[in-house]
Design a protein around this motif. Structure first.
Motif, PDB file in Angstrom:
ATOM      1  N   ALA A  30      16.188  12.247   5.787  1.00 49.03           N
ATOM      2  CA  ALA A  30      16.963  11.171   5.184  1.00 49.03           C
ATOM      3  C   ALA A  30      16.727   9.847   5.900  1.00 49.03           C
ATOM      4  O   ALA A  30      17.004   8.774   5.363  1.00 49.03           O
ATOM      5  CB  ALA A  30      18.449  11.530   5.176  1.00 49.03           C
ATOM      6  N   GLY A  31      16.178   9.911   7.118  1.00 48.46           N
ATOM      7  CA  GLY A  31      15.838   8.686   7.857  1.00 48.46           C
ATOM      8  C   GLY A  31      14.912   7.777   7.063  1.00 48.46           C
ATOM      9  O   GLY A  31      14.965   6.547   7.183  1.00 48.46           O
ATOM     10  N   ILE A  82      15.640   7.127  13.776  1.00 46.73           N
ATOM     11  CA  ILE A  82      15.018   6.518  14.964  1.00 46.73           C
ATOM     12  C   ILE A  82      13.531   6.860  15.010  1.00 46.73           C
ATOM     13  O   ILE A  82      12.678   5.993  15.261  1.00 46.73           O
ATOM     14  CB  ILE A  82      15.725   7.017  16.252  1.00 46.73           C
ATOM     15  N   ALA A  83      13.215   8.119  14.748  1.00 50.43           N
ATOM     16  CA  ALA A  83      11.817   8.541  14.768  1.00 50.43           C
ATOM     17  C   ALA A  83      10.994   7.732  13.774  1.00 50.43           C
ATOM     18  O   ALA A  83       9.875   7.305  14.064  1.00 50.43           O
ATOM     19  CB  ALA A  83      11.715  10.032  14.438  1.00 50.43           C
ATOM     20  N   ILE A  84      11.565   7.500  12.603  1.00 51.65           N
ATOM     21  CA  ILE A  84      10.819   6.781  11.578  1.00 51.65           C
ATOM     22  C   ILE A  84      10.748   5.283  11.890  1.00 51.65           C
ATOM     23  O   ILE A  84       9.677   4.672  11.889  1.00 51.65           O
ATOM     24  CB  ILE A  84      11.440   7.051  10.193  1.00 51.65           C
ATOM     25  N   ASN A  85      11.900   4.705  12.212  1.00 53.20           N
ATOM     26  CA  ASN A  85      11.928   3.259  12.441  1.00 53.20           C
ATOM     27  C   ASN A  85      11.124   2.838  13.665  1.00 53.20           C
ATOM     28  O   ASN A  85      10.372   1.875  13.622  1.00 53.20           O
ATOM     29  CB  ASN A  85      13.370   2.774  12.583  1.00 53.20           C
ATOM     30  N   TYR A  86      11.296   3.559  14.770  1.00 51.98           N
ATOM     31  CA  TYR A  86      10.588   3.172  15.993  1.00 51.98           C
ATOM     32  C   TYR A  86       9.217   3.830  16.073  1.00 51.98           C
ATOM     33  O   TYR A  86       8.212   3.193  16.345  1.00 51.98           O
ATOM     34  CB  TYR A  86      11.416   3.522  17.246  1.00 51.98           C
ATOM     35  N   MET A 137       8.687   8.882  18.860  1.00 55.27           N
ATOM     36  CA  MET A 137       8.659   9.876  17.804  1.00 55.27           C
ATOM     37  C   MET A 137       8.647  11.288  18.391  1.00 55.27           C
ATOM     38  O   MET A 137       9.391  12.163  17.974  1.00 55.27           O
ATOM     39  CB  MET A 137       7.442   9.673  16.903  1.00 55.27           C
ATOM     40  N   TYR A 138       7.776  11.457  19.431  1.00 57.45           N
ATOM     41  CA  TYR A 138       7.683  12.788  20.024  1.00 57.45           C
ATOM     42  C   TYR A 138       8.992  13.205  20.680  1.00 57.45           C
ATOM     43  O   TYR A 138       9.409  14.363  20.596  1.00 57.45           O
ATOM     44  CB  TYR A 138       6.533  12.847  21.046  1.00 57.45           C
ATOM     45  N   ILE A 139       9.626  12.242  21.339  1.00 57.12           N
ATOM     46  CA  ILE A 139      10.907  12.571  21.980  1.00 57.12           C
ATOM     47  C   ILE A 139      11.919  13.036  20.929  1.00 57.12           C
ATOM     48  O   ILE A 139      12.642  14.019  21.111  1.00 57.12           O
ATOM     49  CB  ILE A 139      11.436  11.361  22.783  1.00 57.12           C
ATOM     50  N   MET A 140      11.933  12.311  19.792  1.00 55.33           N
ATOM     51  CA  MET A 140      12.865  12.691  18.720  1.00 55.33           C
ATOM     52  C   MET A 140      12.556  14.092  18.210  1.00 55.33           C
ATOM     53  O   MET A 140      13.448  14.908  17.979  1.00 55.33           O
ATOM     54  CB  MET A 140      12.783  11.707  17.536  1.00 55.33           C
TER      55      MET A 140
END
Lengths: 219, 339
Positions: free
Chosen positions: A165-166, A176-180, A190-193
């Protein structure tokens, strides 16, 4: 690698994800559990066979389930807006999640309840149990371990949906993964997310299995 | 049989199942009256319709035609709610026990009382009493998975008795149990029948079960009652082919002689004469010998019966003399089919 404030952002995203997942799972079960019960009870070898109800409900569930989640999320935006007054953020995502998850939960519940031995239901009928009593005192308690395993699967599936849904303005770790990570090219974020999501899935899945195993008296 | 002595009356019971490509009639009009307080057996081979028939008694299966009466009340005419009420006066036990796996033995026995609204404390008290009655006072907190087959069936019996039923229906209740456990469960059923006066209906495919506890028996074959009568009668002189098959089969290697050897006869000795050397005397007095193919003894309603399958000599005169000798001594002699 983290800029100032990033940690706070991730923390907020983490709790948002947990909140979205749990709240929508709760509502998905509020709707899906009775639907699953109705599916089993109205089936042709159920305790109250009602072919029409069973078929209509089945088709309805299949229709919603066959719409890809992101498309469903966009398609029901007018409905989402009417319910929570917005189409972005965690609250809006919850509406989409529960519409998508309730039919899925109904099917999971259906398959769990069908595991209950027919003979046990027959025994209850022979004692003069009413259909409602059979549902509440036989079907649900006897299927409890299987229902718990199902709920672990439902939670992790819903968690995955919430991350998706991001893409369309939902909140949480997925956003956050998508935006950043994706739009700004910060792959490390992305990897951290992703790692965080994996950990959450593991925790929910393992907890669900353990609770189920612990509650099952057949072992 | 007078109406007030009848517990269960089945009249003209037919049952058809819808199947692919048409209908299948499994019961073709069954009439049975079961008296209050008796243990009534229904025996048949698998597929004969006996399980369907017992399910028609408490309407787990609704008969396509016919009427079911319980203690004078026509169950087939009752609306759903009243039928559920009546079902509480009929307990039922099954081959696979069908206990609630997520409840303890005690909670299983409480279950029917919960359903009928008995207060919790009272239900628990009665459940403990019932578990004592079936000899499981020390297993109240065990889950079914922790119990043996025989213990599970005892819990099921306690559960079936919880609502103080007038009737106990047993659907192949001992078929999943080993011989020793079977004997224990049958003794318990007999004890319950005697102590509590509950009418018991036993469905089985084993003649030994019928002989062990039943007063009367109906043999069902191909959806019809082939033969009905006291267990003693049926054991001594089974009239139908299916009756003979079921009675002879018990404990004898029937396949070895039926249709294979000529001049085979089944002889049944009753009570005291089992102890007399009738057979030996016959062989001396008639100056001929018989070949013993199988033999055993049975206890039926406190009486001892011996049954033997004998092959008599080829010579017709001698053979008839020997048979005549036995019949004169009060022994039942019957030729075994030879094709």
């Amino acid at each position: 690698m983290f800029k100032e404030g990033m940690l706070a952002l991730v923390g907020a995203g983490f709790w948002e994800t947990i909140y979205m997942t749990l709240v929508s799972t709760f509502f998905a079960y509020l709707i899906g559990l009775p639907l699953g019960l109705i599916l089993v009870v109205t089936d042709k070898d159920g305790i109250r066979p009602m072919a029409l109800v069973h078929q209509v409900l089945g088709v309805l569930i299949n229709i919603i389930r066959s719409v890809p989640f992101l498309i469903l999320l966009v398609a029901i935006m007018p409905f989402t807006k009417a319910v929570v007054g917005t189409v972005i953020g965690a609250k809006a995502t919850i509406v989409g999640l529960l519409v998508a998850a309730a039919p899925f939960v109904a099917r999971m519940v259906e398959s769990s309840l069908k595991e209950v031995e027919k003979g046990v239901i027959e025994a209850a009928q022979s004692m003069g149990a009413s259909p409602l009593q059979i549902m509440l005192k036989v079907l649900l308690p006897e299927a409890k371990p299987s229902l718990l395993v199902g709920s672990a699967i439902a939670i992790t599936t819903i968690l995955g949906y919430s991350a998706m849904a991001g893409f369309v303005g939902g909140g949480g770790l997925g956003a956050i993964a998508i935006n950043y990570g994706y739009y700004r090219g910060q792959t490390d974020i992305m990897y951290i997310m992703v790692i965080l999501l994996v950990i959450i899935v593991q925790v929910f899945q393992e907890a669900g299995m353990r609770i189920s195993r612990h509650s099952d008296k057949r072992l | 049989m007078a109406e007030q002595n009848t517990m269960i009356r089945l009249s003209g019971i037919k049952k058809r199942f819808r199947q692919k490509g048409g209908e299948l009639e499994v019961l073709h009009g069954i009439d049975v009256e079961i008296a209050k307080g008796e243990i009534f057996g229904i025996i048949g081979l698998s597929g004969a319709g006996k399980s369907t028939l017992v399910r028609c008694i408490n309407l787990l299966e609704r008969p396509t035609a016919g009427k079911v009466y319980l203690d004078g009340v026509e169950l087939t005419a009752l609306p759903e709610r009243e039928l559920r009420q009546q079902r509480r006066s009929m307990g039922m036990i099954f081959q696979q026990f069908h206990l609630l796996m997520q409840r303890t033995a005690l909670e299983n026995v409480c279950f029917p009382m919960e359903i009928s609204g008995v207060p919790k404390a009272k239900a628990k008290e009665r459940a403990i009493e019932l578990l004592e009655l079936v000899g499981l006072a020390d297993r109240t907190d065990s889950y079914p998975a922790q119990l043996s087959g025989g213990q599970k069936q005892r819990v099921a019996i306690a559960r079936a008795l919880a609502t103080e039923p007038k009737v106990l229906l047993c659907d192949e209740a001992t078929s999943a149990l080993d011989p020793n456990t079977t004997a224990g469960v049958l003794a318990l059923l007999k004890d319950i029948n005697e102590r509590l006066g509950i009418t018991i209906v036993v469905i089985t495919h084993e003649m030994s079960v019928i002989q062990e506890i039943c007063n009367r028996v109906a043999i069902i074959d191909g959806g019809k009652i082939a033969e009905m009568g006291s267990v003693e009668e049926i054991f001594r002189t089974p009239k139908t082919k299916i009756g003979q098959e079921l009675v002879y089969h018990e404990g004898s290697n029937r396949e070895a002689y039926v249709g294979k050897l000529p001049h085979c006869y089944r002889v049944v000795f009753k009570g005291g004469i089992s102890n007399e050397p009738i057979l030996g005397r016959m062989m001396i007095d008639c100056n001929g010998v018989v070949n013993i193919l199988s033999g055993n003894t049975r206890h039926i309603e406190e009486q001892v019966y011996g049954q033997m399958i004998l092959q008599f000599p080829e010579e017709k005169e001698l053979r008839e003399k020997m048979i005549g000798y036995l019949i004169e001594k009060g022994v039942v002699v019957e030729e075994v089919e030879y094709v």
